[in-house]
Structures are given as structure tokens and as C-alpha cells.
Design a protein around this motif. Structure first.
Motif, PDB file in Angstrom:
ATOM      1  N   LEU A  62       0.841  -1.189   0.000  1.00  0.00           N
ATOM      2  CA  LEU A  62       0.000   0.000   0.000  1.00  0.00           C
ATOM      3  C   LEU A  62       0.880   1.245   0.000  1.00  0.00           C
ATOM      4  N   SER A 101       1.890   5.332   0.107  1.00  0.00           N
ATOM      5  CA  SER A 101       1.547   6.406   1.046  1.00  0.00           C
ATOM      6  C   SER A 101       0.281   7.122   0.601  1.00  0.00           C
ATOM      7  N   ARG A 120      -2.677   4.871   1.603  1.00  0.00           N
ATOM      8  CA  ARG A 120      -2.860   4.949   3.047  1.00  0.00           C
ATOM      9  C   ARG A 120      -3.495   6.278   3.438  1.00  0.00           C
ATOM     10  N   GLN A 121      -3.049   7.372   2.806  1.00  0.00           N
ATOM     11  CA  GLN A 121      -3.594   8.686   3.127  1.00  0.00           C
ATOM     12  C   GLN A 121      -5.081   8.755   2.767  1.00  0.00           C
ATOM     13  N   PHE A 125      -7.235   6.316   3.042  1.00  0.00           N
ATOM     14  CA  PHE A 125      -7.944   5.688   4.152  1.00  0.00           C
ATOM     15  C   PHE A 125      -8.005   6.633   5.353  1.00  0.00           C
ATOM     16  N   ASN A 149      -2.740   9.682  10.902  1.00  0.00           N
ATOM     17  CA  ASN A 149      -2.149   8.614  10.103  1.00  0.00           C
ATOM     18  C   ASN A 149      -1.668   7.450  10.951  1.00  0.00           C
ATOM     19  N   LEU A 199      -4.231   4.354  11.977  1.00  0.00           N
ATOM     20  CA  LEU A 199      -4.948   3.528  11.015  1.00  0.00           C
ATOM     21  C   LEU A 199      -4.738   2.051  11.304  1.00  0.00           C
ATOM     22  N   ASP A 200      -5.845   1.368  11.648  1.00  0.00           N
ATOM     23  CA  ASP A 200      -5.813  -0.084  11.839  1.00  0.00           C
ATOM     24  C   ASP A 200      -4.792  -0.505  12.895  1.00  0.00           C
ATOM     25  N   THR A 208      -1.750   0.405  13.240  1.00  0.00           N
ATOM     26  CA  THR A 208      -0.393   0.284  12.730  1.00  0.00           C
ATOM     27  C   THR A 208       0.243   1.643  12.585  1.00  0.00           C
ATOM     28  N   PRO A 227       2.692   4.220  10.209  1.00  0.00           N
ATOM     29  CA  PRO A 227       2.845   4.398   8.759  1.00  0.00           C
ATOM     30  C   PRO A 227       3.926   3.534   8.144  1.00  0.00           C
ATOM     31  N   MET A 233       2.003  -3.320   5.037  1.00  0.00           N
ATOM     32  CA  MET A 233       0.567  -3.409   4.813  1.00  0.00           C
ATOM     33  C   MET A 233       0.286  -4.588   3.879  1.00  0.00           C
ATOM     34  N   PRO A 266      -8.610  -1.825   5.116  1.00  0.00           N
ATOM     35  CA  PRO A 266      -8.401  -2.062   6.551  1.00  0.00           C
ATOM     36  C   PRO A 266      -9.716  -2.175   7.309  1.00  0.00           C
TER      37      PRO A 266
END
Length: 342
Positions: free
Chosen positions: A59, A61, A64-65, A67, A75, A78-79, A81, A83, A87, A99
Motif C-alpha cells: 500500500l 503512502s 494509506r492517506q 484511508f 495517520n 490507522l488499523d 499500525t 505508517p 501493509m 483495513p
């Protein structure tokens, strides 16, 4: 709106693809667990290396951003975790594994918020007058899952043909689909003329950040074990931009096939076991593939989602949906997004 590209929406599926659909429709849970002719992206060793073509990417950046923006969180949360944590991998035939916290937020937005918007029609609107929840005592927006909505009465448009039902029956069995944005006419297989209602902005932004398309129309399918979706092609849009399908809840067997033969003389078919959080992008040649869901597997909803929309689901933390704990344990929700115009 008539489709200007692609095949006929009323055409019947090829016999070879239909036979494979029926084969998987007949298989029981144990047989499906043993099945080696289907792709299961939760197990690397069940993915043919030629199909997988190795791990394409982690995944990014940017993904991820997307999400993080959808959840409106920091950041790092998330889930659970950081950064920098590894993932889930992304395969060519399965797009972004969503996620768990994003999945729960999607359920909340689709079923607690969007279902209560009269702009978004459902299958129930065809034959019944659909009542909508009032505000809660604290003046916040109510949903169908709130106790104050339990007495809603869904009266038939023609009492000689259809019967009335209550909110519990509506949510547990009667509700089969909801449309967002362009309101697709399932009977005539066309989009109505005129400007469609606005597509929910937060879901639109998320989809467009993740996939190469514009989110202009969507169908939210709700399944219970035993339900199916027959083979069909999505051809009513005025362009051939990709289709996106995001799975939430119980596992579903998803079949996609194209006319013509593979190298062994059989139909060109991919059979996938889609689990909660799997997202499939149908683009290029697969944009007009025949596809359907012959099976929804009972008892396969993730443990952390089974109680939705129970004690842990409300964003206000009030536990106001506790009476519906366990509802998602027997449900599969599928968000199918498409672009209508070139």
C-alpha cells in the motif's frame, strides 16, 4: 440513458460460464474450503504465481492517506499500525485490501446514514411506500437501527399483491439493494434521464483516490447465506471505465468470465473467494465480463465485524445499536461503483 458502447444488457450468459456458476452454487462450505480452482487472496499459497505475477506493490503512502482522510483520523492510528508498518499486498486481479476500521466506517456511512436518504432508492421502493426515521430525542439523525425506528410500517402500494412489513423484516430480509448517485432501473436496465442525485462525497473521494475512475453511480447489494446474484454484465453506462466492487461481511464466491476458450479448451473464467475487505477492479477486457455470485458462505464474517451495528459500532460511543448486535454475522454487503459518463 442508453448505453453507447459494450454488449446488450439483455443477452444471456454463455453456457460454459453458466455451468461453472452452477457448479460453485452446488458446493457446500467444506467443499469450497477444499476447492483449488478458485483464488483466495487470504492465502498466498492458493494464488497461482502466473496470476499473481509476484507481489505487485505494498500500500502506497497515497493509498494509506486516502484511508486516513476517509476516517478523519491521524495517520499513525490507522488499523492500529504505524505508517512504516508493512501493509497487505495487492495483486493484479484483486485491488486494495481495505483495513478493518475503514470497513466499519463504510458500513456506518452506507447503512446508518445513506440508507435514510430518500434520494437513494432501494428494491423496496418498487412495491412499497418507504417510511423514514425521525430525529432522535437528542435531535441527532436517527437510523433504521435505532429503537425509535422499530415501529415504522412499510405499506404496499398494491395490498392485493404485496403485504406490509416492519423495520425488523426490512433490515433482516426485505432489503436487497440500494442505489447511490445514478439510480439504476433494474427492470429496464437503464439509468433514468435527468441529473442523478449527488453521490455521497466521502465515499466518492475514497473510491476516486484508490481507483482510476469517477464514482458516479453505485449499487449496494445486501446478501444473506443462500442468496445469489445471477450472471450478468454491466453495460448501461455510457463509457467503458472500470467497475469497482468492495466486499464487506461474509465471504462470497465471485465468478467473472469472458467468451472464448482458454488454453485448455474451456471458458475463460476466474473464480474468486472474496472476503471482507477485498476489492476487485474490473478494467480493460474484463470491464464487460460476465460476473455473478453463486454462493454466500454462512459463518464467515470476521469476528471483529459480527456484532455490527452493536455496542462498538456507533461513532458516538453510546451503544445505541446494542439491540442489533450480531446483525452482520449473517450478512454480506457489496458496494459496486461505476462511472456513468465518459
Amino acid at each position: 440513458m442508453e448505453a453507447t458502447t459494450g454488449p446488450n444488457a439483455h443477452e444471456k450468459p454463455p453456457l460454459g460460464i453458466k455451468k461453472i456458476y452452477k457448479k460453485f452454487q452446488r458446493l457446500d462450505r467444506a467443499a469450497l474450503d477444499r476447492e483449488r480452482d478458485s483464488l483466495d487472496f487470504s492465502r498466498d499459497n492458493n494464488v497461482d504465481p502466473e496470476v499473481r505475477q509476484s507481489q505487485l506493490l505494498k500500500l502506497s503512502s497515497e493509498v494509506r492517506q486516502a484511508f486516513v482522510d476517509f476516517l478523519e483520523i491521524d495517520n499513525a492510528t490507522l488499523d492500529g499500525t504505524k505508517p512504516s508498518d508493512a501493509m497487505p499486498t495487492v495483486y493484479e486481479v484483486a485491488a486494495v485490501p481495505v483495513p478493518s476500521d475503514v470497513q466499519l466506517a463504510m458500513l456506518e456511512k452506507l447503512l446508518l446514514r445513506d440508507l435514510c436518504n430518500p434520494d437513494h432508492k432501494t428494491n423496496v421502493h418498487i412495491h412499497h411506500n418507504v417510511p423514514y426515521p425521525d430525529q432522535r430525542a437528542d435531535r441527532s439523525t436517527a437510523s433504521y437501527f435505532d429503537a425509535c425506528s422499530s415501529s415504522l410500517d412499510f405499506q404496499p402500494k398494491d395490498p392485493t399483491i404485496h403485504k406490509p412489513f416492519n423495520t425488523s423484516q426490512y433490515l433482516n430480509k426485505k432489503l436487497r439493494w440500494m442505489t447511490l448517485g445514478g439510480q439504476y432501473d433494474w427492470t429496464n436496465k437503464v439509468y433514468p434521464s435527468g441529473s442523478p442525485p449527488p453521490f455521497p462525497q466521502d465515499i466518492k473521494t475514497l473510491v476516486e483516490h484508490l481507483f482510476p475512475m469517477k464514482a458516479e453511480a453505485a449499487i449496494v447489494n445486501l446478501y444473506s447465506p443462500g442468496d445469489t446474484l445471477s450472471l450478468h454484465r454491466d453495460v448501461s453506462e455510457e463509457c467503458d471505465q472500470p467497475l469497482v466492487s468492495i466486499s464487506l461481511g461474509c465471504d462470497g464466491i465471485f465468478i467473472a468470465g469472458l467468451e472464448g476458450e482458454d488454453g485448455n479448451g474451456g471458458p475463460r473464467v476466474a473464480v474468486m473467494r472474496l472476503r471482507s475487505g477485498d476489492a476487485v477492479l474490473m478494467s480493460g477486457e474484463s470491464r464487460y465480463a460476465w460476473h455473478g455470485v453463486p454462493k454466500v458462505l454462512e459463518g464467515t464474517c470476521p469476528e471483529w465485524m459480527k456484532d455490527w451495528p452493536g455496542m462498538h459500532s456507533g461513532s458516538d460511543g453510546s451503544g445505541r445499536f446494542a439491540g442489533w448486535g450480531g446483525w452482520m454475522a449473517g450478512k454480506r454487503v457489496n458496494l459496486n461503483v461505476r462511472q456513468m459518463f465518459a
